[in-house]
Write an enzyme that holds these catalytic residues in place. Structure first.
Site, PDB file in Angstrom:
ATOM      1  N   LYS A   1     117.141  34.476  27.960  1.00 48.20           N
ATOM      2  CA  LYS A   1     116.040  33.681  27.269  1.00 48.20           C
ATOM      3  C   LYS A   1     115.968  33.383  25.772  1.00 48.20           C
ATOM      4  O   LYS A   1     115.525  34.414  24.997  1.00 48.20           O
ATOM      5  CB  LYS A   1     114.607  33.941  28.205  1.00 48.20           C
ATOM      6  CG  LYS A   1     113.862  32.818  27.852  1.00 48.20           C
ATOM      7  CD  LYS A   1     112.477  32.850  28.547  1.00 48.20           C
ATOM      8  CE  LYS A   1     111.440  33.550  28.156  1.00 48.20           C
ATOM      9  NZ  LYS A   1     110.538  32.884  27.282  1.00 48.20           N
TER      10      LYS A   1
ATOM     11  N   ARG B   1     108.641  42.639  26.797  1.00 46.07           N
ATOM     12  CA  ARG B   1     108.138  43.820  26.291  1.00 46.07           C
ATOM     13  C   ARG B   1     108.528  45.243  26.783  1.00 46.07           C
ATOM     14  O   ARG B   1     108.782  46.277  26.032  1.00 46.07           O
ATOM     15  CB  ARG B   1     106.607  43.711  25.713  1.00 46.07           C
ATOM     16  CG  ARG B   1     106.630  42.729  24.611  1.00 46.07           C
ATOM     17  CD  ARG B   1     105.295  42.121  24.284  1.00 46.07           C
ATOM     18  NE  ARG B   1     104.746  41.051  25.360  1.00 46.07           N
ATOM     19  CZ  ARG B   1     103.552  40.425  25.639  1.00 46.07           C
ATOM     20  NH1 ARG B   1     102.849  40.581  24.618  1.00 46.07           N
ATOM     21  NH2 ARG B   1     103.467  39.632  26.432  1.00 46.07           N
TER      22      ARG B   1
ATOM     23  N   ASP C   1     105.652  16.240  25.489  1.00 47.55           N
ATOM     24  CA  ASP C   1     105.344  15.137  24.540  1.00 47.55           C
ATOM     25  C   ASP C   1     105.436  13.570  25.271  1.00 47.55           C
ATOM     26  O   ASP C   1     105.565  13.854  26.675  1.00 47.55           O
ATOM     27  CB  ASP C   1     106.493  15.060  23.405  1.00 47.55           C
ATOM     28  CG  ASP C   1     106.201  14.625  22.196  1.00 47.55           C
ATOM     29  OD1 ASP C   1     105.563  13.461  21.854  1.00 47.55           O
ATOM     30  OD2 ASP C   1     106.298  15.431  21.179  1.00 47.55           O
TER      31      ASP C   1
ATOM     32  N   LYS D   1     109.701  24.708  25.984  1.00 43.67           N
ATOM     33  CA  LYS D   1     108.504  24.303  26.632  1.00 43.67           C
ATOM     34  C   LYS D   1     107.978  23.037  26.307  1.00 43.67           C
ATOM     35  O   LYS D   1     107.204  22.825  25.249  1.00 43.67           O
ATOM     36  CB  LYS D   1     107.608  25.316  26.654  1.00 43.67           C
ATOM     37  CG  LYS D   1     107.527  26.863  27.161  1.00 43.67           C
ATOM     38  CD  LYS D   1     106.276  27.669  27.094  1.00 43.67           C
ATOM     39  CE  LYS D   1     106.524  28.956  27.940  1.00 43.67           C
ATOM     40  NZ  LYS D   1     107.385  29.690  27.461  1.00 43.67           N
TER      41      LYS D   1
ATOM     42  N   ASP E   1     114.032  28.240  26.473  1.00 47.47           N
ATOM     43  CA  ASP E   1     112.793  28.017  26.708  1.00 47.47           C
ATOM     44  C   ASP E   1     111.853  27.426  25.643  1.00 47.47           C
ATOM     45  O   ASP E   1     110.916  28.024  24.809  1.00 47.47           O
ATOM     46  CB  ASP E   1     112.313  29.347  27.174  1.00 47.47           C
ATOM     47  CG  ASP E   1     110.792  29.518  27.627  1.00 47.47           C
ATOM     48  OD1 ASP E   1     110.285  28.344  28.164  1.00 47.47           O
ATOM     49  OD2 ASP E   1     110.086  30.412  27.701  1.00 47.47           O
TER      50      ASP E   1
ATOM     51  N   THR F   1     101.048  32.455  32.463  1.00 43.34           N
ATOM     52  CA  THR F   1     100.651  33.713  33.138  1.00 43.34           C
ATOM     53  C   THR F   1      99.737  34.267  32.212  1.00 43.34           C
ATOM     54  O   THR F   1      99.134  35.361  32.590  1.00 43.34           O
ATOM     55  CB  THR F   1     101.665  34.788  33.241  1.00 43.34           C
ATOM     56  OG1 THR F   1     102.636  34.810  32.284  1.00 43.34           O
ATOM     57  CG2 THR F   1     102.502  34.127  34.642  1.00 43.34           C
TER      58      THR F   1
HETATM   59  O1  C5P Z   1     107.259  40.466  29.423  1.00 42.19           O
HETATM   60  P1  C5P Z   1     106.793  39.813  28.367  1.00 42.19           P
HETATM   61  O2  C5P Z   1     105.069  39.573  28.610  1.00 42.19           O
HETATM   62  O3  C5P Z   1     106.968  40.433  26.942  1.00 42.19           O
HETATM   63  O4  C5P Z   1     107.405  38.381  28.359  1.00 42.19           O
HETATM   64  C1  C5P Z   1     107.015  37.345  27.442  1.00 42.19           C
HETATM   65  C2  C5P Z   1     107.770  36.308  27.629  1.00 42.19           C
HETATM   66  O5  C5P Z   1     107.712  35.526  28.858  1.00 42.19           O
HETATM   67  C3  C5P Z   1     107.969  35.312  26.531  1.00 42.19           C
HETATM   68  O6  C5P Z   1     109.274  34.880  26.124  1.00 42.19           O
HETATM   69  C4  C5P Z   1     107.107  34.244  27.053  1.00 42.19           C
HETATM   70  O7  C5P Z   1     107.518  32.916  26.450  1.00 42.19           O
HETATM   71  C5  C5P Z   1     107.642  34.140  28.653  1.00 42.19           C
HETATM   72  N1  C5P Z   1     106.705  33.336  29.363  1.00 42.19           N
HETATM   73  C6  C5P Z   1     105.171  33.801  29.668  1.00 42.19           C
HETATM   74  N2  C5P Z   1     104.615  33.133  30.433  1.00 42.19           N
HETATM   75  C7  C5P Z   1     104.914  32.003  31.019  1.00 42.19           C
HETATM   76  C8  C5P Z   1     105.981  31.563  30.599  1.00 42.19           C
HETATM   77  C9  C5P Z   1     106.897  32.355  29.761  1.00 42.19           C
HETATM   78  O8  C5P Z   1     104.868  34.711  29.311  1.00 42.19           O
HETATM   79  N3  C5P Z   1     104.072  31.265  31.909  1.00 42.19           N
END
Ligand code: C5P
Length: 243
Positions: free
Chosen positions: A35, A217, A69, A66, A64, A120
């Site tokens: 991604k 992460r 607009d 997002k 991604d 999230t």
């Molecule tokens: O696992 P971690 O929290 O590090 O993942 C973060 C990734 O998930 C980021 O690239 C973020 O953009 C993506 N993400 C998110 N929540 C969402 C959509 C995407 O955390 N609802």
């Protein structure tokens, strides 16, 4: 049967093409989908797509950005995204189905579109303070369902949601409508500085109907990222066998 690595989406949340390239080389045998988010794309532009292809020719790419607009702007931006040859792209479900329909037109069948429902990292209190009706703040799942329904009607391939909502989305939008879930934390990962609010383990997310897991992460910041990815794949495989 879907291979465990097809479940795993690794976000290349790093600032340079060199660093991204290193992670792709390190993880290409364990990750089915890479991604590319705003941080990296702002720096590299479409070069990152070429870079990933060079190292991991079989991997799918998820852009991604997002988008959110007016419909015409999203339509034109999505035409550009579609010309890059990526497999997935995101648009915020937002407030208007017209914007989502414009994205579908722009994609021209070349990209699978995923709608961002409720991030999230967002919790109940955030929804309330953003001015939403109390019934939606108290039931984030309901808000996610409404947005997923809008994305499905517009012709999206699926949505981004938390593992908590994946099952219900499958029930209402159908088995083939994709539930892509970030906010995944393996049981062995103990974060000390985490902004994700609606989290769950890989095993639970898959049992709940998730099609793909975004895990950043816990892998990126591990001492040995390839080993961390292998551990996640082990958990996915075990879950699939029990299923
Ligand atoms: O696992 P971690 O929290 O590090 O993942 C973060 C990734 O998930 C980021 O690239 C973020 O953009 C993506 N993400 C998110 N929540 C969402 C959509 C995407 O955390 N609802």
């Amino acid at each position: 049967m879907k291979h465990p690595k097809d479940y795993l989406i690794f976000p290349l949340d790093v600032p340079t093409i060199q660093e991204a390239g290193r992670y792709v080389a390190l993880l290409k045998d364990h990750v089915g989908i890479f991604k590319v988010g705003l941080e990296l794309f702002i720096k590299t532009g479409p070069d990152i797509v070429v870079e990933i292809r060079k190292t991991a020719a079989d991997a799918r790419i998820f852009l991604d950005l997002k988008l959110h607009d007016i419909p015409e702007t999203v339509f034109r931006a999505m035409q550009g995204v579609a010309s890059l040859g990526v497999t997935y792209a995101t648009v915020h479900c937002g407030e208007s189905k017209k914007m989502l329909e414009a994205a579908v037109r722009g994609a021209g069948g070349k990209v699978h579109l995923l709608g961002v429902t409720v991030l999230t990292s967002v919790a109940k209190e955030d929804i309330r303070s953003a001015g939403y009706d109390a019934s939606l703040a108290d039931d984030v799942g309901l808000l996610v369902q409404k947005k997923a329904g809008m994305a499905m009607q517009a012709g999206f391939a699926g949505v981004i949601c938390s593992g908590h909502e994946a099952g219900e989305i499958k029930n209402t939008c159908g088995e083939s409508f994709l539930a892509v879930t970030p906010g995944i934390r393996p049981a062995w990962d103990v974060p000390n500085d985490d902004d994700q609010a609606r989290v769950m383990t890989p095993a639970r997310a898959i049992r709940n109907g998730s099609d793909h897991l975004v895990i950043g992460r816990p892998i990126r910041d591990a001492k040995d990222p390839a080993m961390a990815a292998r551990q996640v794949l082990g958990e996915i495989e075990e879950t699939l066998q029990q299923h």
